[in-house]
Enzyme design. Structure first.
Site, short mmCIF file in Angstrom:
data_model
loop_
_atom_site.label_atom_id
_atom_site.label_comp_id
_atom_site.label_asym_id
_atom_site.label_seq_id
_atom_site.Cartn_x
_atom_site.Cartn_y
_atom_site.Cartn_z
CD GLN A 102 -7.02 -4.47 4.05
OE1 GLN A 102 -8.23 -5.17 4.22
NE2 GLN A 102 -7.45 -3.33 3.61
CG HIS A 120 -1.63 0.93 1.35
ND1 HIS A 120 -1.60 2.25 1.59
CD2 HIS A 120 -3.19 1.02 1.13
CE1 HIS A 120 -2.91 2.81 1.71
NE2 HIS A 120 -3.91 2.03 1.28
CB CYS A 168 -3.67 3.23 -1.58
SG CYS A 168 -4.57 4.46 -1.23
CE LYS A 209 -7.43 -0.18 6.09
NZ LYS A 209 -8.13 0.62 4.99
CG ASP A 260 0.31 -2.51 6.25
OD1 ASP A 260 -0.52 -2.61 6.78
OD2 ASP A 260 0.14 -2.07 5.06
N1 PLP Z 1 -1.78 -1.04 4.50
C1 PLP Z 1 -2.92 -1.38 3.88
C2 PLP Z 1 -2.59 -2.89 3.64
C3 PLP Z 1 -4.09 -1.06 3.91
O1 PLP Z 1 -5.15 -1.80 3.30
C4 PLP Z 1 -4.46 0.40 4.38
C5 PLP Z 1 -5.67 0.78 4.12
O2 PLP Z 1 -6.38 0.60 3.06
C6 PLP Z 1 -3.26 0.89 4.77
C7 PLP Z 1 -2.01 0.37 4.82
C8 PLP Z 1 -3.49 2.47 5.28
O3 PLP Z 1 -4.44 2.42 6.67
P1 PLP Z 1 -5.01 3.86 7.16
O4 PLP Z 1 -5.35 4.61 5.99
O5 PLP Z 1 -6.07 3.23 8.30
O6 PLP Z 1 -3.81 4.18 7.71
#
Ligand code: PLP
Length: 420
Positions: free
Chosen positions: A217, A137, A378, A240, A214
């Protein structure tokens, strides 16, 4: 994912899952959109919030809203107990060794920025390397790019194959004496790939390299045990995992958090301040400058209780069945191509339809009450890798049903009809 013995067992359990009872806990799901029942399949972007979480926020603001760690008065004590109680809850939820290893952040993005900034300032010098993968992401790309540019370090990328899985031998080849950190996604938001984290982490550790995971998900779908994974850092977002927005968690091994300099300065992160110097507070407060997001931390704690009450084994059994059904039904559609077909996957299914732009698909589905995500999610480098401008992504939570997947398929046939 679909043909293992584990999944077969999972199916048996999934048939006992009382999804209708669960749906009653999520009032937002009971509405109509454009005169059709809402079918919410955008859970990877933001999941919905059960009544108990909203009730906890209301209770906080109506009954004990006050600052934490500061007041000796009654309300401040109740707020502090609830806030710190949630930290302990999350320690047990992730199986961290100590509650000092749990830092509250604004979310996944904030947690990665914290580590990138702090690691960069404290431990990175010219010529060092950070390894990430091609399926990250933007939140797990841009903070490292910024830090690398600042410190004269280099970002190295693990490539992925046509199924959307990392190429392990290439990863092995990237690790060298200049590698200072590996930062990798647990479960890809645009491909649904679940990465072989234990192998990734073990290999990095065999070369003395720490690993950040990270987990944005992952936590909605699977139980995460940070000690079993042996990751050095783990981040996720509350919104999430059925909690409020604007709050998240960074887990870090104590020895790393002790070594790293603070990210931001301000109140609460200090023990003593003079104009000449500042003595920083102990963990975890060293990384929590300023008044924290108290209400939403408490809300997140209630969301975690909720997930645990439903139970991860029931959740993954049920969701595995949903995904398998979605993949099977989508495969029946002529001209549909999946983007991401990893053997191990969770949460999301991405696809493109011949001759129809994903944004058109998204707009038409919305008129049918079906909320999906269309775009690059993203993860623009993933789109570049698969040579598509965007995809349509349906992402699932344990309150979704097979009937909702049928409605998605029906709506997709409508799209095809309109474009044929
Ligand atoms: N990493 C992953 C795999 C994500 O799916 C997301 C959000 O969709 C993020 C990071 C960023 O999360 P946040 O916008 O809650 O900081």
């Amino acid at each position: 994912m679909t043909n293992t013995t584990k999944d077969f067992t999972a199916d048996t359990r999934a048939s006992h899952f009382d999804v209708e009872k669960i749906r009653k806990d999520f009032p937002i799901l009971q509405q109509e959109v454009h005169g059709k029942p809402l079918i919410y399949l955008d859970n990877a972007a933001t999941s919905q919030t059960p009544t108990v979480v909203v009730d906890a926020l209301r209770k906080y603001y109506f009954e004990y809203n006050s600052n934490v760690h500061r007041g000796v008065h009654r309300l401040s004590q109740i707020a502090t107990d609830a806030y710190e109680g949630t930290r302990k809850k999350i320690q047990h939820f992730l199986n961290a060794k100590s509650n000092e290893e749990i830092i509250f952040t604004k979310g996944t993005t904030d947690g990665i920025n914290l580590i990138a900034a702090s690691f960069g300032r404290g431990l990175i010098k010219q010529g060092d390397e950070i390894v990430i993968s091609a399926m990250e992401h933007h939140s797990n790309i841009v903070p490292w790019q910024m830090m690398c540019e600042e410190r004269g370090a280099k970002l190295r990328i693990i490539p992925i194959n046509d199924n959307g899985e990392i190429i392990f031998e290439a990863y092995e080849g990237l690790l060298n004496e200049r590698t200072k950190l590996v930062s990798i996604v647990h479960t890809s938001n645009s491909l649904g790939t679940v990465n072989p984290l234990r192998e990734i982490i073990d290999l990095a550790h065999s070369k003395g390299v720490p690993v950040l995971v990270d987990g944005a998900q992952a936590v909605p779908h699977t139980h995460v045990d940070v000690q079993a994974l042996d990751c050095d850092f783990f981040v996720f977002s509350s919104h999430k995992v059925f909690g409020p927005t604007g709050i998240g968690v960074l887990y870090g091994k104590k020895e790393w958090l002790q070594k790293l300099p603070p990210y931001q300065g301000g109140g609460d992160m200090i023990l003593n301040v003079t104009f000449e110097s500042t003595k920083f507070n102990d963990l975890p407060y060293k990384f929590e400058a300023g008044t924290p997001n108290i209400a939403d931390v408490i809300g997140l704690g209630v969301a975690i209780d909720y997930i645990q009450k439903v139970g991860y084994s029931a959740i993954s059994a049920y969701e595995n069945e949903l995904i398998r059904y979605a993949v099977q039904r989508l495969s029946e559609i002529e001209g549909l191509r999946f983007i991401g077909q990893a053997k191990k996957r969770a949460g999301a299914v991405s696809f493109v339809l011949e001759n129809v732009h994903p944004h058109d698909i998204g707009t038409i589905l919305d008129r049918e009450g079906v909320a999906v995500r269309t775009g690059h999610h993203c993860t623009q480098p993933v789109m570049q890798r698969f040579k598509v401008p965007a995809t349509t992504r349906a992402s699932f939570a344990f309150y979704n049903t097979k009937e909702e997947i049928d409605a998605l398929i029906k709506a997709l046939y409508k799209v095809i009809e309109m474009f044929s």
